[in-house]
Design a protein around this motif. Structure first.
Motif, PDB file in Angstrom:
ATOM      1  N   ASP A  22      43.803  43.831  54.199  1.00  0.00           N
ATOM      2  CA  ASP A  22      43.570  43.369  52.875  1.00  0.00           C
ATOM      3  C   ASP A  22      42.076  43.629  52.287  1.00  0.00           C
ATOM      4  O   ASP A  22      41.382  42.538  53.123  1.00  0.00           O
ATOM      5  CB  ASP A  22      44.323  42.744  52.034  1.00  0.00           C
ATOM      6  CG  ASP A  22      43.583  42.836  50.502  1.00  0.00           C
ATOM      7  OD1 ASP A  22      42.973  42.923  49.926  1.00  0.00           O
ATOM      8  OD2 ASP A  22      44.671  42.803  49.555  1.00  0.00           O
ATOM      9  N   ALA A  56      47.326  46.053  50.113  1.00  0.00           N
ATOM     10  CA  ALA A  56      46.152  45.801  48.729  1.00  0.00           C
ATOM     11  C   ALA A  56      47.301  45.062  48.180  1.00  0.00           C
ATOM     12  O   ALA A  56      47.837  44.327  46.958  1.00  0.00           O
ATOM     13  CB  ALA A  56      46.096  46.710  47.356  1.00  0.00           C
ATOM     14  N   SER A 115      40.983  45.351  45.608  1.00  0.00           N
ATOM     15  CA  SER A 115      41.181  46.221  47.061  1.00  0.00           C
ATOM     16  C   SER A 115      42.072  47.322  46.807  1.00  0.00           C
ATOM     17  O   SER A 115      41.644  48.146  47.992  1.00  0.00           O
ATOM     18  CB  SER A 115      42.607  44.517  47.007  1.00  0.00           C
ATOM     19  OG  SER A 115      42.365  43.367  47.221  1.00  0.00           O
ATOM     20  N   THR A 141      51.554  49.235  50.856  1.00  0.00           N
ATOM     21  CA  THR A 141      51.924  48.150  49.800  1.00  0.00           C
ATOM     22  C   THR A 141      53.120  46.918  49.289  1.00  0.00           C
ATOM     23  O   THR A 141      54.000  46.336  49.981  1.00  0.00           O
ATOM     24  CB  THR A 141      51.100  47.335  49.026  1.00  0.00           C
ATOM     25  OG1 THR A 141      49.745  47.831  49.586  1.00  0.00           O
ATOM     26  CG2 THR A 141      50.711  45.658  48.957  1.00  0.00           C
TER      27      THR A 141
END
Length: 241
Positions: free
Chosen positions: A78, A112, A124, A194
Motif C-alpha cells: 500500500d 488501497a 492509497s 484490494t
C-alpha cells in the motif's frame, strides 16, 4: 471533462466500489487476519474495468510486472504503508538487481487498504492508480516511479501527496508530460483488487488465505514470514528458493 473532474468522479466511484470492511486492516506485518469481506451490491456489479495486458499491467491477474526471470516474486503493498517503505528501501535493491540480471520476475500488487489514513483524500487509491497508469503508459519507468513513490512517501494520517506532487514524482522518474496520464481510469481496478486480496483466495500462494496486512512478499509462492526490516533473513529466504 477536465482531468481533475475525471479524478473526482472516478475516485468517488472507486471508493463506493471499495467500501469494504477494511477498518481492521493494519499497515504493519505481522498482524491478525482481517475478517472476511462480504461483497456489496456495488462490488457485485462494478463499472467496466480494464482487462488483459497493457504495458506492464496484467489486469486480470492483478499485478504490474517488472522483468521476466524464472524466479517469481509477488509483492503486495500500500503506497502509504511505512512498513512497505521499509521493505522497499532495504530489500528492494536485491529484487531490482535480480530483475535487471534476468533472474527474477517481480510482480507488484498495489492495494488501497489504508485510504482511511489519508485525511479523506484517498491517497492509497490515488497513488496506486497513478502507479498503474505509469505501468500502462510508461512501463520502462515503472521501477523508477515505484521507488520515487516510496522514497517520497507521506506520513500516515496526513492528506498525502497532491495530484500535482504525484506528477512531480513522475517527472523525477523520467516520465514526460505526466499531466497527460489519467490515473483514475484505474481506481476501480485498484478497489477491486484490494477487495479480492482481502477476501481471498489468493492466486499467488496457498500458504495464506488472504492478505490481512501489508507488505506481504512471496517467492515462487512461498510467503516470507519475517518483518520488513529483516533484510538478511529475506535475502537468505530469497536465495533458498
Amino acid at each position: 471533462m477536465s482531468r481533475s473532474a475525471r479524478r473526482s468522479v472516478r475516485t468517488v466511484t472507486a471508493l463506493a466500489v471499495g467500501a469494504l470492511a477494511l477498518a481492521a486492516m493494519t499497515s504493519c506485518a505481522p498482524a491478525a487476519p482481517a475478517p472476511a469481506v462480504t461483497p456489496t451490491t456495488a462490488t457485485s456489479s462494478p463499472a467496466v474495468l480494464p482487462s488483459g495486458q497493457k504495458g506492464a499491467a496484467h489486469f486480470d491477474e492483478g499485478y504490474l510486472q517488472l522483468g521476466d526471470g524464472p524466479k517469481t516474486v509477488d509483492l503486495y503493498v500500500d503506497p502509504i504503508c511505512p512498513y512497505c517503505k521499509k521493505f522497499e528501501s532495504l530489500s528492494g535493491p536485491l529484487l531490482f538487481s535480480a530483475v535487471e540480471q534476468g533472474e527474477a520476475t517481480l510482480r507488484l500488487h498495489p492495494l488501497a487498504f489504508l485510504d482511511r489514513l489519508s485525511a479523506g483524500t484517498a491517497y492509497s487509491t490515488r497513488a496506486a492508480s497513478y502507479l498503474t497508469a505509469v505501468a500502462v503508459e510508461h512501463p520502462d519507468h515503472l521501477q523508477a516511479f515505484f521507488q520515487q513513490l516510496f522514497d517520497q512517501q507521506p506520513a500516515e494520517n496526513t492528506a498525502g501527496l497532491s495530484d500535482a506532487q504525484l506528477d512531480d514524482l513522475a517527472r523525477a522518474a523520467g516520465i514526460p508530460s505526466p499531466e497527460d496520464l489519467d490515473p483514475n481510469a484505474y481506481a476501480g481496478w485498484i478497489a477491486q483488487r484490494t477487495q479480492l486480496a482481502a477476501q481471498g483466495p489468493l492466486p499467488t500462494t496457498t500458504q495464506i488465505p488472504r492478505i490481512s496486512h501489508v507488505p506481504v512478499v512471496m517467492v515462487d509462492g512461498d510467503v516470507f514470514g519475517g518483518n520488513s526490516g529483516d533484510t538478511a533473513d529475506f535475502a537468505a529466504f530469497y536465495a533458498s528458493r
